[in-house]
Design a protein around this motif. Sequence first.
Motif, short mmCIF file in Angstrom:
data_model
loop_
_atom_site.label_atom_id
_atom_site.label_comp_id
_atom_site.label_asym_id
_atom_site.label_seq_id
_atom_site.Cartn_x
_atom_site.Cartn_y
_atom_site.Cartn_z
N LEU A 123 0.83 -1.21 0.00
CA LEU A 123 0.00 0.00 0.00
C LEU A 123 0.86 1.25 0.00
N ALA A 124 0.24 2.37 -0.39
CA ALA A 124 0.91 3.67 -0.31
C ALA A 124 1.20 4.01 1.15
N GLY A 125 2.21 4.85 1.36
CA GLY A 125 2.66 5.14 2.72
C GLY A 125 1.56 5.63 3.64
N ARG A 126 0.73 6.53 3.14
CA ARG A 126 -0.33 7.06 4.00
C ARG A 126 -1.36 6.00 4.34
N ASP A 127 -1.63 5.09 3.40
CA ASP A 127 -2.57 4.00 3.67
C ASP A 127 -2.00 3.02 4.69
N ARG A 128 -0.69 2.73 4.59
CA ARG A 128 -0.06 1.87 5.60
C ARG A 128 -0.17 2.49 6.98
N GLN A 129 0.05 3.80 7.05
CA GLN A 129 -0.05 4.50 8.33
C GLN A 129 -1.47 4.40 8.90
N PHE A 130 -2.47 4.50 8.02
CA PHE A 130 -3.86 4.38 8.46
C PHE A 130 -4.12 3.02 9.10
N PHE A 131 -3.67 1.96 8.46
CA PHE A 131 -3.93 0.63 9.00
C PHE A 131 -3.16 0.39 10.29
N ARG A 132 -1.95 0.90 10.36
CA ARG A 132 -1.19 0.71 11.59
C ARG A 132 -1.84 1.43 12.76
N SER A 133 -2.52 2.54 12.46
CA SER A 133 -3.21 3.27 13.54
C SER A 133 -4.48 2.55 13.97
N ILE A 134 -5.25 2.01 13.04
CA ILE A 134 -6.50 1.35 13.44
C ILE A 134 -6.23 -0.04 14.03
N LEU A 135 -5.10 -0.64 13.69
CA LEU A 135 -4.75 -1.92 14.32
C LEU A 135 -4.56 -1.75 15.83
N ALA A 136 -4.25 -0.52 16.26
CA ALA A 136 -4.05 -0.28 17.69
C ALA A 136 -5.32 -0.51 18.49
N GLY A 137 -6.47 -0.49 17.84
CA GLY A 137 -7.73 -0.73 18.53
C GLY A 137 -8.07 -2.20 18.70
N LEU A 138 -7.20 -3.10 18.24
CA LEU A 138 -7.41 -4.54 18.38
C LEU A 138 -6.61 -5.07 19.57
N PRO A 139 -6.97 -6.24 20.09
CA PRO A 139 -6.19 -6.84 21.18
C PRO A 139 -4.72 -6.98 20.80
N LEU A 140 -3.85 -6.90 21.79
CA LEU A 140 -2.41 -6.84 21.56
C LEU A 140 -1.88 -8.05 20.80
N ALA A 141 -2.39 -9.24 21.10
CA ALA A 141 -1.91 -10.45 20.42
C ALA A 141 -2.19 -10.39 18.92
N THR A 142 -3.36 -9.86 18.55
CA THR A 142 -3.71 -9.74 17.13
C THR A 142 -2.83 -8.70 16.46
N GLN A 143 -2.61 -7.58 17.15
CA GLN A 143 -1.70 -6.55 16.62
C GLN A 143 -0.33 -7.14 16.33
N HIS A 144 0.16 -7.91 17.27
CA HIS A 144 1.51 -8.47 17.15
C HIS A 144 1.62 -9.37 15.91
N LEU A 145 0.59 -10.19 15.66
CA LEU A 145 0.61 -11.07 14.50
C LEU A 145 0.69 -10.25 13.20
N ALA A 146 -0.13 -9.21 13.12
CA ALA A 146 -0.16 -8.39 11.91
C ALA A 146 1.15 -7.63 11.72
N CYS A 147 1.66 -7.04 12.80
CA CYS A 147 2.89 -6.24 12.71
C CYS A 147 4.10 -7.11 12.38
N THR A 148 4.16 -8.30 12.94
CA THR A 148 5.26 -9.21 12.65
C THR A 148 5.25 -9.61 11.17
N ALA A 149 4.05 -9.89 10.64
CA ALA A 149 3.94 -10.25 9.22
C ALA A 149 4.28 -9.05 8.33
N ASP A 150 3.94 -7.85 8.78
CA ASP A 150 4.23 -6.62 8.02
C ASP A 150 5.74 -6.42 7.88
N MET A 151 6.48 -6.72 8.93
CA MET A 151 7.92 -6.48 8.92
C MET A 151 8.72 -7.64 8.35
N ALA A 152 8.05 -8.74 8.08
CA ALA A 152 8.76 -9.94 7.60
C ALA A 152 9.30 -9.73 6.19
#
Length: 540
Positions: free
Chosen positions: A511-540
């Motif tokens: 995604l475009a940079g601003r769109d990635r930023q949007f998703f990273r911000s709304i992921l903060a509203g999910l439980p921490l374990a779910t956030q961790h799974l998404a963020c780990t896959a994002d950085m892989a």
Amino acid sequence: MTDSFEAAPSPLLRIQLQQPCSVDGQPASHQSVWFLARLWLALLCREYGVEAGGLAQRFNRAADVRMLVSRCFADFSRWGIVVGWGSDNAIDPRLLPLRGRSRGPFWLTPPSAARLTFWLGETALDLAGVQSALGLAPSVGTAAITRHPLDEAMQRLDFWYHLALGKRDFLDGRLADDAGQGERKRSGALAHFGQAQDYAGDGFQQGLALLNAGMTWRRLGNLEQSVRSLQALERLSGQHGSPTLTAMTHLLYGWHAYATRDEATVRRELVNLQSNEETRNAVRYNPRVRCEFHNLNALLHKAEATHESRELAERRRHALIAVGDFSKALQAAFEADSLDAAQHVAANLGLVLWLFWKEGLLDPERHYDLLSIQQQAIRWIGMSEWICDRFGLGSNSIWNTIFLLRVVRGACWAGDSPELSAFRCQQPMPVATFLEAARPFHATFSHAKGFGSWPQLTALLLQEHDEGRVRYEPLQLANLLFEHLWFGLQSGEDGDGDATAVRLGRLLPELAGRDRQFFRSILAGLPLATQHLACTADMA
């Protein structure tokens, strides 16, 4: 272009256009022979060149144009034919870099053109004969002329036939279709707009076909091909342009910039549109142009309003302008009798009404309560979906459903990184309440379409994508994955929640940079374990 590219004269080549095609009696690929003849016509008719998009559409190989071009150039080399590519046809083709060759446009050198003779069976063909053999209009490539009214009325109708079929396919959502044989093999909006280009009788018709092809490529998410269509249109505009086509070209470039979040370019295109008297009058007097102008301008102000770093008063000013421009765009859409444009604007209006109210950018005194705004936003988006369903428009996209899902869960917020139990205490709008709010447009949201429960709806939409029945662009898919993840977690129907989180994270780098930023911000509203799974896959 000079003749120095090929110093020594070479023998004539006999090109057989009747299938099975041949060159000097040796079997030859139909695609290569057709491409060579089309290049020859372009040179003799003083065209700039042959566009890659038109070549891909001709052979229904839009996704594999690079391979098609590569095979044709291999044949040209074997026949001793020199073909160049790119925007400067004064360069010796031997000096051109191979990187980017498939982008075109392509042009034939005069010495190579002089060697070619074309035959249909035992009949030698002149320019008109080659045009006819290739299925092109007799006037393709020639400068526009003022024809006698009777000649105009007696023209072949192939151009209008394919333009109309392309517009119908565009409205039906059949943008490209590689399936089938015979007549069905050339179906889909792109194929018909390509054929309309072949049959164009003058520069205006050529421009009209190119503009529609560019709009189709944009709807498919292929901005590179869309820009090529616009560049070809710009090369025509000097001699054959009209204020409407020029205005629509500016707008389409603006839409491309908006898709990549290049707001400066969007602003520049809108300013350019208003700085010229002819295009300014096109906005004023052509309702379809006016609709596109106000719709794009509204989205630009929406982007300005959502910049949280700006002063609140400035954000509110942009929010009011955006809502006002969406309203103007909706009026212009109905004035233009364009229900397709109307449904797009209605969806945008519903979403920004909700987003701006929620952020305090509209109605800061809170004259309207939360439920009233939710219901009105649902009605606007529901109207968009209903128009598509009621009037047989297939261009309704996943965005309508994504917008609705945002609204029905819009009042939910359990804080950053909530515990799963707290997250599940949130209460999105029930489906029954949603259907009541959607009246009089509720009939389009049937149980068969997944509107039995929110997790059922998101699961069904993902299944359609994964099984290839529909195709979502990365940004659309990322939004749908997030909604599937959110509603699955909230309802407890999250059997594939971990896999969905990982899949979403892996998609974010596309995604475009601003769109990635949007998703990273709304992921903060999910439980921490779910956030961790998404963020780990994002950085892989």
